[in-house]
Structures are given as C-alpha cells and as structure tokens.
Design a protein around this motif. Sequence first.
Motif, PDB file in Angstrom:
ATOM      1  N   LEU A  72      25.215  25.094   0.172  1.00 13.34           N
ATOM      2  CA  LEU A  72      23.766  25.173   0.369  1.00 13.34           C
ATOM      3  C   LEU A  72      23.280  26.620   0.305  1.00 13.34           C
ATOM      4  CD1 LEU A  72      23.282  22.592   3.260  1.00 13.34           C
ATOM      5  CD2 LEU A  72      22.340  22.396   0.952  1.00 13.34           C
ATOM      6  N   ALA A  73      24.025  27.520   0.958  1.00  8.69           N
ATOM      7  CA  ALA A  73      23.595  28.922   0.976  1.00  8.69           C
ATOM      8  C   ALA A  73      23.668  29.555  -0.406  1.00  8.69           C
ATOM      9  CB  ALA A  73      24.464  29.705   1.956  1.00  8.69           C
ATOM     10  N   GLY A  74      24.593  29.110  -1.251  1.00  8.53           N
ATOM     11  CA  GLY A  74      24.714  29.683  -2.575  1.00  8.53           C
ATOM     12  C   GLY A  74      23.913  28.975  -3.646  1.00  8.53           C
ATOM     13  N   TRP A  75      23.195  27.939  -3.274  1.00  9.18           N
ATOM     14  CA  TRP A  75      22.435  27.157  -4.256  1.00  9.18           C
ATOM     15  C   TRP A  75      21.120  27.867  -4.565  1.00  9.18           C
ATOM     16  CZ3 TRP A  75      19.939  21.725  -3.235  1.00  9.18           C
ATOM     17  CH2 TRP A  75      19.723  21.075  -4.456  1.00  9.18           C
ATOM     18  N   ASP A  76      20.778  27.981  -5.838  1.00 11.90           N
ATOM     19  CA  ASP A  76      19.546  28.662  -6.235  1.00 11.90           C
ATOM     20  C   ASP A  76      18.313  27.975  -5.687  1.00 11.90           C
ATOM     21  OD1 ASP A  76      20.938  30.596  -7.602  1.00 11.90           O
ATOM     22  OD2 ASP A  76      20.872  29.539  -9.531  1.00 11.90           O
ATOM     23  N   GLU A  77      18.339  26.657  -5.622  1.00 14.46           N
ATOM     24  CA  GLU A  77      17.167  25.940  -5.120  1.00 14.46           C
ATOM     25  C   GLU A  77      16.918  26.240  -3.646  1.00 14.46           C
ATOM     26  OE1 GLU A  77      16.769  21.833  -6.020  1.00 14.46           O
ATOM     27  OE2 GLU A  77      17.583  22.013  -8.059  1.00 14.46           O
ATOM     28  N   THR A  78      18.003  26.531  -2.912  1.00 17.05           N
ATOM     29  CA  THR A  78      17.830  26.897  -1.502  1.00 17.05           C
ATOM     30  C   THR A  78      17.086  28.223  -1.396  1.00 17.05           C
ATOM     31  OG1 THR A  78      19.882  25.750  -0.965  1.00 17.05           O
ATOM     32  CG2 THR A  78      19.024  27.296   0.664  1.00 17.05           C
ATOM     33  N   ARG A  79      17.505  29.205  -2.178  1.00 21.29           N
ATOM     34  CA  ARG A  79      16.797  30.495  -2.170  1.00 21.29           C
ATOM     35  C   ARG A  79      15.335  30.332  -2.606  1.00 21.29           C
ATOM     36  NH1 ARG A  79      21.455  31.892  -5.326  1.00 21.29           N
ATOM     37  NH2 ARG A  79      23.107  32.824  -4.036  1.00 21.29           N
ATOM     38  N   GLN A  80      15.111  29.463  -3.577  1.00 21.06           N
ATOM     39  CA  GLN A  80      13.764  29.265  -4.086  1.00 21.06           C
ATOM     40  C   GLN A  80      12.832  28.733  -3.014  1.00 21.06           C
ATOM     41  OE1 GLN A  80      13.615  26.695  -7.480  1.00 21.06           O
ATOM     42  NE2 GLN A  80      11.380  26.841  -7.707  1.00 21.06           N
ATOM     43  N   GLN A  81      13.328  27.868  -2.118  1.00 17.04           N
ATOM     44  CA  GLN A  81      12.474  27.300  -1.077  1.00 17.04           C
ATOM     45  C   GLN A  81      12.036  28.348  -0.072  1.00 17.04           C
ATOM     46  OE1 GLN A  81      11.468  24.269  -1.738  1.00 17.04           O
ATOM     47  NE2 GLN A  81      12.922  24.434  -3.461  1.00 17.04           N
ATOM     48  N   LEU A  82      12.873  29.387   0.119  1.00 18.16           N
ATOM     49  CA  LEU A  82      12.483  30.437   1.056  1.00 18.16           C
ATOM     50  C   LEU A  82      11.514  31.438   0.416  1.00 18.16           C
ATOM     51  CD1 LEU A  82      15.937  31.059   2.756  1.00 18.16           C
ATOM     52  CD2 LEU A  82      13.904  30.041   3.798  1.00 18.16           C
ATOM     53  N   VAL A  83      11.469  31.483  -0.933  1.00 15.26           N
ATOM     54  CA  VAL A  83      10.537  32.366  -1.631  1.00 15.26           C
ATOM     55  C   VAL A  83       9.248  31.629  -1.955  1.00 15.26           C
ATOM     56  CG1 VAL A  83      10.183  33.799  -3.682  1.00 15.26           C
ATOM     57  CG2 VAL A  83      12.418  33.750  -2.561  1.00 15.26           C
ATOM     58  N   LEU A  84       9.367  30.437  -2.541  1.00 12.78           N
ATOM     59  CA  LEU A  84       8.218  29.605  -2.889  1.00 12.78           C
ATOM     60  C   LEU A  84       8.422  28.220  -2.280  1.00 12.78           C
ATOM     61  CD1 LEU A  84       7.867  30.604  -6.664  1.00 12.78           C
ATOM     62  CD2 LEU A  84       6.430  31.390  -4.757  1.00 12.78           C
ATOM     63  N   PRO A  85       7.971  28.014  -1.059  1.00  9.52           N
ATOM     64  CA  PRO A  85       8.257  26.761  -0.345  1.00  9.52           C
ATOM     65  C   PRO A  85       7.296  25.625  -0.655  1.00  9.52           C
ATOM     66  CG  PRO A  85       7.144  28.270   1.117  1.00  9.52           C
ATOM     67  CD  PRO A  85       7.299  29.007  -0.172  1.00  9.52           C
ATOM     68  N   ALA A  86       6.726  25.600  -1.843  1.00 10.35           N
ATOM     69  CA  ALA A  86       5.754  24.545  -2.145  1.00 10.35           C
ATOM     70  C   ALA A  86       6.392  23.161  -2.146  1.00 10.35           C
ATOM     71  CB  ALA A  86       5.084  24.835  -3.497  1.00 10.35           C
ATOM     72  N   TYR A  87       7.639  23.082  -2.586  1.00  7.69           N
ATOM     73  CA  TYR A  87       8.331  21.786  -2.664  1.00  7.69           C
ATOM     74  C   TYR A  87       9.461  21.699  -1.609  1.00  7.69           C
ATOM     75  CZ  TYR A  87       5.919  21.598  -7.148  1.00  7.69           C
ATOM     76  OH  TYR A  87       4.964  21.612  -8.123  1.00  7.69           O
ATOM     77  N   TYR A  88       9.305  22.419  -0.515  1.00  7.54           N
ATOM     78  CA  TYR A  88      10.368  22.463   0.500  1.00  7.54           C
ATOM     79  C   TYR A  88      10.656  21.078   1.080  1.00  7.54           C
ATOM     80  CZ  TYR A  88      12.456  23.045   5.087  1.00  7.54           C
ATOM     81  OH  TYR A  88      13.253  22.904   6.192  1.00  7.54           O
ATOM     82  N   THR A  89       9.601  20.316   1.409  1.00  6.73           N
ATOM     83  CA  THR A  89       9.814  18.991   2.013  1.00  6.73           C
ATOM     84  C   THR A  89      10.560  18.074   1.047  1.00  6.73           C
ATOM     85  OG1 THR A  89       7.788  19.252   3.302  1.00  6.73           O
ATOM     86  CG2 THR A  89       8.681  17.024   3.087  1.00  6.73           C
ATOM     87  N   TYR A  90      10.187  18.122  -0.219  1.00  5.92           N
ATOM     88  CA  TYR A  90      10.883  17.304  -1.225  1.00  5.92           C
ATOM     89  C   TYR A  90      12.335  17.745  -1.360  1.00  5.92           C
ATOM     90  CZ  TYR A  90      12.291  15.594  -5.832  1.00  5.92           C
ATOM     91  OH  TYR A  90      12.980  15.017  -6.865  1.00  5.92           O
ATOM     92  N   TRP A  91      12.552  19.047  -1.354  1.00  2.00           N
ATOM     93  CA  TRP A  91      13.931  19.562  -1.448  1.00  2.00           C
ATOM     94  C   TRP A  91      14.779  19.110  -0.262  1.00  2.00           C
ATOM     95  CZ3 TRP A  91      16.458  22.744   2.028  1.00  2.00           C
ATOM     96  CH2 TRP A  91      17.675  23.266   1.606  1.00  2.00           C
ATOM     97  N   ARG A  92      14.177  19.202   0.905  1.00  2.00           N
ATOM     98  CA  ARG A  92      14.922  18.845   2.125  1.00  2.00           C
ATOM     99  C   ARG A  92      15.198  17.345   2.211  1.00  2.00           C
ATOM    100  NH1 ARG A  92      11.236  19.186   6.975  1.00  2.00           N
ATOM    101  NH2 ARG A  92      10.735  17.144   6.081  1.00  2.00           N
ATOM    102  N   ASN A  93      14.242  16.513   1.843  1.00  2.00           N
ATOM    103  CA  ASN A  93      14.370  15.068   2.010  1.00  2.00           C
ATOM    104  C   ASN A  93      15.049  14.377   0.834  1.00  2.00           C
ATOM    105  OD1 ASN A  93      13.040  15.333   4.442  1.00  2.00           O
ATOM    106  ND2 ASN A  93      11.037  14.810   3.580  1.00  2.00           N
TER     107      ASN A  93
END
Length: 327
Positions: A72-93
Amino acid sequence: MKRSFSLSIKQLALVFVAGLMLIMTLLGVYALYQSHTAADKLAQHRHQAAAAELQVRLDKLLGETDKQVAQLAGWDETRQQLVLPAYYTYWRNTRVYEAGLLPKTLARVALYTPDGTLPAPHSGAQGLPAHLDASVLRAAPATWLTQVSGKPALHRSFLVYLDASGQKLAGYGLLQQDFLPALLQGGFQFVDPASIQLRLAPGEILTAASLPARLTFMARPDPDQLRYQTIFSRTLLALFGLLGAAALAGYWLYERALARPLRQLSRDIEAMQETRLPPQLHRPGPLRITEIDNVRRSLHDYQLQLRDLHGTLKNQNREFHTQARQD
C-alpha cells in the motif's frame, strides 16, 4: 493344650477367590493409572504443539500485514490520494480490493495527512479513527490491538512517502483487520479454532509483543487417543467380567468336585465310628476326582476288611463258647 486355627475348604476357596480378585483389581488400577499418565503426557505434547502452531500462525499473520502495508505504501495510487484526494473514498472502498491488496471482508484502510487528519473532509470510514493522535504519528510504523465494536482488531500504521527514496513524507496510513477471523484463515491441525480467545479489556491498547501471552486456546483432542482409551477401558471391564465369572465358576466347581465329596467321606467315617456295620458308601457324582475316588475305594476296602474281621471274630467266639460247653 492350645487349639490350632483351622479353616474349612469352603473358607479356603473364598480366600483364594477374594485374593485373586484383589490382585486383579490392583493390576487394573495400576493399568488405569499408567494409561491416564500416558494420556496426560500426550495431552501436554499436543498442547505444546498447538502453542507452537498458534505462534507460527500469528507470526505469519503479522508478516502478511507487513507485506500488505508495504504494498500500500509503495502503490502510486496511494500517494495520489494524499496529493489529490478527489477520489479517496472510491480508492478506499473499491480500488484497494479490486487490486487484490486487501481481503474485502476482513481489512480496512485509511490515509491521513502529516498532521493526522483525513485527506478529504467527511471521508471517515466505520471503525477507523477520523484523526490520528500525535503519539500514534510519532510511533509509526507500529502494530497494536484494540477493541472495535466489541471485537479485537489489529491495527498497523505505516508511512507514505512521495519519493521512492523515502525523504519526503506524504502522510500516514492505517490498516485495520478483524483479528480473530484473520488469524483463523490459515486453518489449524492441533489448535481448536473455536477455543481461541483474546483477553482484551475495552479501551485497552495491546502491543504486538504482548499478544501471545493474552491468547487462550485449547488443543484439539486426538481421535486416535480417544479411541484407544475407549478400547482399553472396555477391554479392562470385559476382563474383570470374565475374571469374576471364572472365579464364580471355579468356586462352584471347587465346591461341587472337592468340598462336597470330602464332606460325604467325613460323614461316612463318622458313621463307621457309630456302628459295627459297614455304612452305605456315597456314590460319586458325574464329575469324579481320582484322588477322592482312591480314598473312597480305600475306605470301602477297609470296610470290607472290618466286616470280614468282624465275621471271623464272631465265628471264633461262637466256636469258643461251643468248646467251653463241651468241656
């Protein structure tokens, strides 16, 4: 004159049967003791094997958790959510489960900014904290357990960096797993899964190092050992039953073949002492003992000799009286 102690044949037979039963009872008790001692030792070995198996499974679960947070820590999408969290809920769920990084029914994940807040407002997940305390941020990465909705949950905090070298911190992550279901996933050979419990008070924080001491469990019963104990107990009871039947049959045979004929011989001898006429000898039964028949035959011969001697004495006495009258 001091009278000596004597026992009848029936009393001797009873003493013999009672002694035999006592010896067999002591042997049976000793066999049961040895059987239970061996069963206790086997149970101890199985408990030790179960403890080792549970420790291996716990280490494997913690290792799998470390692997999950590393992915999870090395995944690019994880870093993206901390920079641009527009789709954070979708990413998490959705995304973390579609990518196969987490098991959907057992694990949940949340991301936090460097100050411990959620990356997007109103994006909190059920069971996960909306804010990380400063103590949690300082301790990251760390592993601990607390109760969530009355059930123990495993928490693993981790760091998320913007660069691969790990120089610039992007935020934090928190992985939460249902502890007992995750622990039981691997299956057990020696541990009874239904007996595994974790002693954890509400609000208590338990570190991973203290986790093994708080787990309680029971070893699975060995079906082969249970069958052996059942067979051994039934066999021992059957042997005691056969021994009791054999003792009763032996006592009956002893009484029938030896004690009764000897009592009859004793009565015949007493009859001989009371009269000069030879008594009617007792006829032997269907079960004959050679030695008793010899005694009976000798007594019969002795009776015949006494009768002949008695007849001779009568004849001589008669001749003596006849001679005396003639003189």
